[in-house]
Design an enzyme around this catalytic site. Structure first.
Site, short mmCIF file in Angstrom:
data_model
loop_
_atom_site.label_atom_id
_atom_site.label_comp_id
_atom_site.label_asym_id
_atom_site.label_seq_id
_atom_site.Cartn_x
_atom_site.Cartn_y
_atom_site.Cartn_z
N HIS A 165 0.82 -1.22 0.00
CA HIS A 165 0.00 0.00 0.00
C HIS A 165 0.86 1.27 0.00
CE1 HIS A 165 -3.66 -2.20 0.49
NE2 HIS A 165 -3.35 -2.66 1.69
N HIS A 207 -6.23 -7.14 -0.39
CA HIS A 207 -6.36 -5.71 -0.71
C HIS A 207 -5.55 -5.36 -1.96
CE1 HIS A 207 -6.91 -6.12 3.69
NE2 HIS A 207 -7.96 -5.38 3.42
N ASP A 298 -4.53 -12.68 3.65
CA ASP A 298 -5.70 -12.19 4.36
C ASP A 298 -6.99 -12.37 3.58
OD1 ASP A 298 -4.80 -10.40 2.50
OD2 ASP A 298 -4.73 -8.67 3.84
ZN LIG Z 1 -4.16 -6.96 2.87
#
Ligand SMILES: [Zn+2]
Length: 733
Positions: A165, A207, A298
């Site tokens: 990220h 993500h 995750d």
């Molecule tokens: Zn993640």
């Protein structure tokens, strides 16, 4: 050909394993619990040790114990962490960012460290953060270099803080430096001698790897492939660029591939479908020199089939040169088991791959098809024309674009009624909790299955088009930051998966706004005056507390002049992919077409005007099940409503008739787009006039917000604005 034809490395594969306790120094400043905690690394390390990953000599655990082979001395080649040099990090991060990350743990930041952390989205710092971050980036360089040079066949870097990220000039989402990006850039730019010219980055963290995508967006040497939860742009990091439409730019066009899941129910079967039908053909065509995996664990998969299958497939490329770097994954047991399983595959252990019981979701096939179409089209503009969508249904031949197998799977999926039934049972959710497309498509499938079909062909297309409207605000939404709360989420970030963060958009907020599913800011802002009376009723709102609530009398009165600030936002945004089914029942002569196809095409909508309407009327529930935002299923305003209003000037929304802003008003057109606002119904105006409902002049703070909007919008100066508000509040109706 497929990876199955390629030979995975033999059992003698040299697999590097990097672990360093020093990367556990990064922790929350005062020891409070946090998902991204040092124990993540330790739990993986403990598991790998306990299992011995068998011993170096290929012995079983029992034999190793008997022969007293130290278990720590595993079959993997143990590596120690190294700090990354500034100049290597600087290839993907700004100097300011590097300096801050390097200094943040020093004494001089003792008093301001927490405050600085809060400025970022989901970030904490402590005295160990700088060292851990430098080691994490340096460690991925270390293993990547050894794999690239052939010293190792493959490697796993157990690093934290994670990286994907982190952006050029910003830490976010628990990530300080983008470890994988730093390593990729190092191989390409610093070590030409190693001969790495093309790098495939596979990011399977749940993500989106927003940082990595941006860093190589224009770079054709790096093919970034990310499969992640998207939920129409609402899942963290909730940036629109996680959609499949973002395929790279300039020379990098076509070298960025996103597989965005529409919902959180995707499991092993869906991931495997993505590997088989997207990753594999893409990797085949790209032919990378090395594969870096942003390995987040995750995604909440039920078993490891998807990871194992992914690794096995990837071993077929780049002569098996794979580097796995840990990203997310917060369930200690699950990440330990997952990394262990991956390590065994890299080591060449035999494992029997069992196909998951579940079938991929219907939406998975649709997403995959859209991804492939985009990837193969290489041009967003080709397929952006919504008129084309409505005008014709014959378009790209999907079967050709996405491969025959995919077409067959989809066909089978459609006809197999049991699939969805089984899926809904085994995923433990009732049919209505399934994404609506599945349910709808399922009923379609039943129709199909009940008839004899001679020919069934699928035509589909992906559109990214928006239908705009002017949302006119006459109250405190005239002040843009206040309005933006309804679009981008206010006070607290919309992304509840991570730690709440303060966007600080508007003062005075009592209950945070969740924002729109499409968080893009208005594409234009414009002011106007309208012949409607501004009035103030209702003494307080749940969202903003006491202070008065502005309304516009729906009746036109040419003696009145009220200011409106107009924001150009969407009321329909076919921001996604729609499958159009052409069902030709040649024998029976039934042809579905025209309106049926269009109805099917509008399943998924992101509509900002409706989202503002929901929030103004408190129809959106936050903190619903799973901590997600729950909003009404269907939009209240669509094309037919807008058409109705153009003739009738107002529409009282029956489903929300008891809410304050249940009346949508049509205020004409600007640039050929309708101007809509929301206000109280005429029946409320009667109650205000009769005194049944008391008028409520704006409080000081509320008036200040109204004035601020008018002044910042350059409509009036502060004195004039105060006069305008006071006069509206003082005059009798
Ligand atoms: Zn993640």
């Amino acid at each position: 050909m497929a990876a199955a034809a390629r030979a995975p490395p033999t059992a003698a594969a040299r697999v590097g394993l990097l672990y360093d306790e020093r990367m556990c120094a990064h922790a929350t400043p005062d020891g409070e619990d946090h998902p991204e905690k040092p124990d993540r690394l330790r739990s993986i390390w403990r598991k790998l040790n306990a299992e011995g990953v068998a011993s170096r000599y290929g012995l079983s655990l029992a034999s190793a114990r008997r022969l007293r082979v130290p278990l720590l001395d595993s079959r993997c080649v143990a590596l120690k962490a190294k700090e990354a040099k500034d100049k290597y990090i600087a290839s993907v991060h700004s100097q300011t960012h590097i300096k801050l990350m390097k200094d943040i743990s020093s004494k001089k930041y003792d008093s301001s460290r927490d405050k600085i952390a809060r400025k970022f989205n989901s970030i904490y710092f402590n005295k160990g953060s700088s060292e851990s971050a430098l080691l994490a980036a340096g460690s991925v360089i270390e293993v990547a270099e050894k794999v690239a040079s052939g010293e190792l066949n493959s490697a796993i870097a157990l690093v934290r803080p994670p990286g994907h990220h982190a952006e050029h000039g910003e830490a976010m989402g628990f990530c300080l430096f983008n470890n994988v990006a730093v390593a990729a850039s190092y191989l390409l730019n610093e070590r030409p001698d190693l001969g790495i010219k093309k790098i495939l980055i596979v990011d399977w963290d749940v993500h989106h790897g927003n940082g990595t995508q941006k860093m190589f967006y224009k770079d054709p040497r790096v093919l970034f492939f990310s499969v992640h939860r998207f939920d129409y742009g609402t899942f963290y990091p909730a940036e629109g660029d996680a959609s499949h439409c973002f395929i790279g730019e300039e020379a990098g066009k076509g070298y960025n591939i996103n597989v965005p899941w529409e919902h959180g129910k995707c499991g092993d079967a869906d991931y495997i479908a993505a590997w088989d039908h997207v990753l594999l053909p893409v990797a085949e065509a790209f032919d990378p020199d090395i594969v870096l995996v942003s390995a987040g664990f995750d995604a909440g998969l039920n078993d490891f089939s998807a990871y194992l299958h992914g690794i096995l497939q990837l071993l077929g490329f780049a002569q098996g040169r794979i580097v796995m770097a840990l990203e997310g994954g917060y369930n200690l047991r699950s990440i330990a088991n997952s990394v262990f399983a991956c390590a065994k595959v890299l080591l060449g252990d035999k494992f029997t791959f069992t196909s998951p019981e579940m079938q991929p979701f219907e939406s998975t096939w649709r997403v995959i098809q859209a991804v492939m179409l985009y990837a193969s089209s290489g041009s967003e503009s080709d397929i952006e024309d919504v008129d084309e969508l409505y005008g014709t249904v014959s378009s790209v031949d999907v079967t050709q674009a996405a491969g025959d197998v995919l077409g067959e799977r989809l066909l089978k999926m459609k006809l197999d009624e049991d699939n969805l039934a089984m899926k809904s049972i085994s995923s433990g959710s009732s049919a209505e909790q399934l994404p609506s497309d599945s349910v709808e498509e399922h009923s379609k499938a039943s129709v199909v299955a009940s008839k004899r079909i001679v020919d069934l062909s699928f035509t589909w297309r992906s559109v990214s088009s928006r239908i705009y409207v002017w949302y006119a605000s006459f109250g405190s939404n005239m002040w843009k930051p206040r309005f933006l709360c309804y679009i981008q989420g206010g006070k607290r970030g919309r992304n509840k998966l991570f730690v709440c963060f303060d966007l600080g958009q508007a003062d005075g907020m009592n209950i945070p706004c969740c924002g729109s599913r499409d968080p893009s800011p208005p594409s234009e802002t414009m002011w106007k005056a309208v012949p409607h009376r501004l009035l103030f009723g209702r003494a307080s709102t749940p969202c903003w507390g006491t202070g008065g609530v502005a309304f516009l009398n729906p009746e036109i009165n040419y003696n009145e002049k009220s200011y409106i600030c107009m924001y150009k936002i969407t009321y329909v945004s076919c921001n996604y992919i729609y499958m159009l089914l052409i069902l030709e029942f040649k024998q029976s002569g039934i042809v579905l077409g025209g309106p049926d196809l269009i109805r099917l095409s509008l399943f998924n909508r992101l509509e900002q005007f409706n989202d503002v309407l929901f929030q103004e009327n408190r129809l959106v529930l936050e903190d619903g099940k799973d901590g997600n935002i729950e909003s009404p299923d269907s939009p209240l305003i669509g094309s037919s409503e807008v058409e109705f209003m153009a003739t009738n000037k107002a529409l009282h929304l029956e489903p929300i008739k008891d809410s304050w802003y249940s009346n949508v008003l049509y205020l004409g057109k600007e640039d050929d787009l309708p101007i809509l606002t929301m206000t109280c119904p005429s029946s409320d105006i009667e109650k205000y006039t009769s005194g049944e409902l008391p008028l409520a002049p704006p409080s000081k703070t509320y008036a200040a917000t109204l004035i601020r909007g008018l002044v910042e919008g350059k409509q009036l100066d502060a004195v004039e604005a105060a006069g305008y508000i006071n006069s509206a509040a003082a005059r009798v109706l």
